[in-house]
Design an enzyme around this catalytic site. Sequence first.
Site, short mmCIF file in Angstrom:
data_model
loop_
_atom_site.label_atom_id
_atom_site.label_comp_id
_atom_site.label_asym_id
_atom_site.label_seq_id
_atom_site.Cartn_x
_atom_site.Cartn_y
_atom_site.Cartn_z
N ARG A 89 13.43 36.20 -10.34
CA ARG A 89 14.54 36.67 -9.51
C ARG A 89 14.63 35.84 -8.24
NH1 ARG A 89 15.22 42.77 -7.19
NH2 ARG A 89 13.47 42.14 -5.87
N THR A 115 19.54 35.99 -3.70
CA THR A 115 20.73 36.50 -4.40
C THR A 115 20.42 37.65 -5.35
OG1 THR A 115 20.47 34.96 -6.26
CG2 THR A 115 21.72 34.19 -4.33
N ASP A 159 6.38 45.89 -7.33
CA ASP A 159 6.60 44.73 -8.20
C ASP A 159 5.64 44.81 -9.38
OD1 ASP A 159 6.12 41.95 -9.26
OD2 ASP A 159 7.68 41.49 -7.80
N ASP A 212 3.34 41.67 -10.01
CA ASP A 212 2.26 41.54 -9.03
C ASP A 212 1.16 42.57 -9.30
OD1 ASP A 212 3.26 39.38 -7.63
OD2 ASP A 212 4.36 40.61 -6.20
#
Length: 210
Positions: free
Chosen positions: A105, A109, A201, A204
């Site tokens: 990602r 944006t 996340d 992660d």
Amino acid sequence: MPIKPFIMDHPLIQHKLTWLRDKNTGAKEFRELVNEIATLMCYEATRNLPLEDVEIETPMGPAVTKVISGRKLAFVPILRAGMGMLDGVLALIPAAKVGHIGLYRDEETATPVEYYCKLPADIAERDVIILDPMLATGGSAIDAITQIKARGCRSIKFMCIIAAPEGLEALGEAHPDVHIYCASLDKCLNDKKYILPGLGDAGDRIYGTK
């Protein structure tokens, strides 16, 4: 009209999801939970596989029983977080082929950037289940499904653990023929396009990189 998503409310999934969300859950336990949830979800996502009769010999004599009717499956995890679900689904269907789609990602944006795509040569002949723990904006899932459809595949399911309403809506509009399976439909996205309450996340936390 998009196919209505299947939200899995099984007690075992919901119990494990609680500990998956907990910020104090370490990487080792987090990986184990992701795999366990993926196994339980795969059981439901493959419920409609067709069966056919076969005759076998049991220790007590002949019997007519059921086997899966010649359907070929492929799992396609979206890198990198989707890899955390792969062992869990392969535990149920070890003969399935595996493809990989690499997306990350763009932090500015919040759109997906593709960097890798390797799929089985006969992907068009297979029932495909795409794996990604999180469905946030839907961008990565939409791109992955587009890539697979471009190779002729028309039987596609998407399996995630947590989804945001925004992602479900976007994916349903882009690919209304795709069945979506998730363990939880969360509240919304925050201003950084992370799911709330979510779990942070997933990549992660799976790999202990943050």
